[in-house]
Design a protein around this motif. Structure first.
Motif, short mmCIF file in Angstrom:
data_model
loop_
_atom_site.label_atom_id
_atom_site.label_comp_id
_atom_site.label_asym_id
_atom_site.label_seq_id
_atom_site.Cartn_x
_atom_site.Cartn_y
_atom_site.Cartn_z
N ARG A 207 -81.82 -49.49 12.94
CA ARG A 207 -81.86 -50.67 14.39
C ARG A 207 -80.46 -51.46 14.57
O ARG A 207 -79.95 -51.83 15.55
CB ARG A 207 -82.87 -51.24 13.93
N PRO A 210 -77.29 -49.06 16.25
CA PRO A 210 -77.64 -48.19 17.58
C PRO A 210 -77.24 -47.21 17.68
O PRO A 210 -76.73 -46.16 18.18
CB PRO A 210 -78.37 -48.98 18.50
N GLN A 214 -76.29 -42.71 18.05
CA GLN A 214 -76.01 -41.71 19.54
C GLN A 214 -74.52 -41.16 19.01
O GLN A 214 -73.96 -40.74 18.51
CB GLN A 214 -75.23 -43.60 20.07
N ARG A 224 -80.74 -39.63 13.37
CA ARG A 224 -81.60 -39.29 14.18
C ARG A 224 -83.19 -38.80 12.80
O ARG A 224 -84.32 -39.53 13.21
CB ARG A 224 -81.71 -39.13 15.31
#
Length: 355
Positions: A207, A210, A214, A224
C-alpha cells in the motif's frame, strides 16, 4: 526536554546547570512506566539512560534517525562542495590557459597544471557521486520498508549498512559510520516487529509503494496477485481483519525513529527566549502549560490539546482561567465534568437501546 510523540505533549523542560548522566537519570526516574525512548547520541543523555536501565528492566532505548541522516546529508554536501571548488579552480586555470593561447604566449607548464586540475575535479566529482549513491542506500536501510515493499528488520538493515560502510570512506564520514554501527540505531525495527503480523505487514508495504503494483510487467502482475490472495486468506481466517489492518497502520505510525519533535519544542522555546532578557524555570513551566492546553489547529490532532491526547483530565477552560483556579475549585470542576460525562454516556446508551 522530553516530548510524548503521539500526543505531542511537552512532558519536561528544565533549566539545569549540568546535562550529565546523573541529571538525566534523575529526570528519567520521574517516569517509572517509560518503556521506550528515542534520543540523539548526547553523552550525558546516554549515560543517564544506562544508569536507569541498570535500576529497572524493560526500559529500551533507540538512537535518533533524524540526527544520523542530518549528519550524513551534511557530509554529503561537503563532498559536493569540495568537488565544486575543484571544478571552479580547474575552470579558472582553463581560462588562464586560453588567455595565454590568444596572446601567443608560451603555455608550457600551465597546460600540465590545468590538465591535473581537471583530473582532480573529475575524481572528486566521481567520489561525491559514489558517496551519494552509497548514502542513499544507507538511508533506505533506516526506513520501515525496503524499496521492494517488504518489511525491514534489524538483520537485513545491519547487513545492508555493513556492506555500504566501506564505500563511505574518509575521516569526514567517521561520525556517520559510528552512528550507523551502534545497535541502538535499529532498535525501532525490533519494537515494530514485536507488534506486527507478517501478512498484514506485506499488504501495508504494498500500500505504501503503490507504484510496484502498476504496469504490465510480470513483477507488477505477481504483486497484484499477492494482494488478492493475501486479502482472501485474511478474510477466511478472520472477518475482522480490516480493523486489525488499521491497528497495524497505527503501530507503524507510532514506530518512532526520530526525536525531531523535541527539536520542534526547542524551536518554540528559543523563539520565546529571544523575547525575554532572562528565561527562568517558572517562565519555562508557564510556557509548557500553555503549550499543553492549546488545541492544535491542523493535522490529525486538530482541535485537541496535548493533555487531551495524553488522556489527562483537565477542566474545559482556557489555560489562563485554569491558572486562576484554587486546588478546591479545580477538583470541583473535574468532578462536575465527570458527572456530566457519565450522564451523557447513560443517555447515549439508552438511546441506542431504544433504536
Amino acid at each position: 526536554m522530553m516530548v510524548e510523540p503521539e500526543s505531542f505533549c511537552w512532558l519536561s523542560g528544565r533549566m539545569v546547570e549540568h546535562r550529565d548522566g546523573a541529571t538525566w537519570a534523575e529526570e528519567f526516574r520521574h517516569y517509572p512506566k517509560l518503556q521506550f525512548m528515542v534520543s540523539d547520541a548526547g553523552t550525558g543523555l546516554l549515560k543517564g539512560m544506562r544508569l536507569v536501565q541498570e535500576e529497572r528492566s524493560g526500559l529500551r532505548h533507540g538512537l535518533d534517525v533524524f540526527h544520523t541522516t542530518y549528519e550524513g546529508n551534511k557530509v554529503l554536501r561537503q563532498e559536493y562542495g569540495h568537488a565544486a571548488r575543484a571544478l571552479e579552480k580547474a575552470e579558472h586555470g582553463q581560462a588562464e590557459l586560453d588567455r595565454l593561447g590568444r596572446q601567443g604566449q608560451s603555455r608550457a607548464g600551465t597546460a600540465t597544471h590545468v590538465q591535473n586540475g581537471w583530473r582532480d575535479a573529475e575524481q572528486q566529482l566521481d567520489r561525491a557521486a559514489a558517496a551519494e549513491e552509497a548514502w542513499k542506500e544507507c538511508r533506505a536501510a533506516l526506513e520501515l520498508f525496503r524499496p521492494d515493499g517488504t518489511v525491514n528488520d534489524r538483520r537485513q538493515a545491519e547487513a545492508t549498512v555493513a556492506g555500504i560502510l566501506p564505500r563511505l570512506s574518509g575521516t569526514h564520514w567517521g561520525k556517520v559510520r559510528r552512528l550507523l554501527q551502534r545497535p541502538e540505531t535499529f532498535a525501532f525495527l525490533d519494537r515494530m516487529h514485536e507488534q506486527l503480523r507478517a501478512v498484514l505487514i506485506r499488504l501495508e508495504g504494498l500500500r505504501r509503494y503503490p507504484h510496484l503494483l502498476q504496469g504490465a510487467t510480470p513483477q507488477a502482475a505477481a504483486l497484484r496477485g499477492v494482494v488478492v490472495v493475501r486479502a482472501a486468506q485474511l478474510a477466511k481466517a478472520d472477518a475482522n481483519w480490516p480493523a486489525k489492518a488499521e491497528q497495524i497502520g497505527q503501530v507503524l505510525r507510532q514506530t518512532l525513529r526520530a526525536s525531531s519533535l523535541v527539536e520542534g519544542i526547542n524551536s518554540v522555546a528559543r523563539m520565546q527566549q529571544a523575547r525575554h532578557r532572562k528565561m527562568t524555570q517558572g517562565l519555562l513551566d508557564l510556557k509548557r502549560l500553555y503549550w499543553n492546553l492549546r488545541p492544535f489547529r491542523t493535522g490529525r490532532r486538530r482541535r485537541q490539546t496535548p493533555y487531551e491526547r495524553l488522556g489527562l483530565q483537565v477542566p474545559s477552560v482556557s489555560w489562563w482561567d485554569l491558572l486562576k483556579m484554587t486546588p478546591e475549585q479545580l477538583r470541583e470542576q473535574l468532578s462536575s465534568q465527570a458527572k456530566k460525562s457519565a450522564q451523557l454516556d447513560t443517555e447515549q446508551h439508552a438511546y441506542q437501546l431504544s433504536t
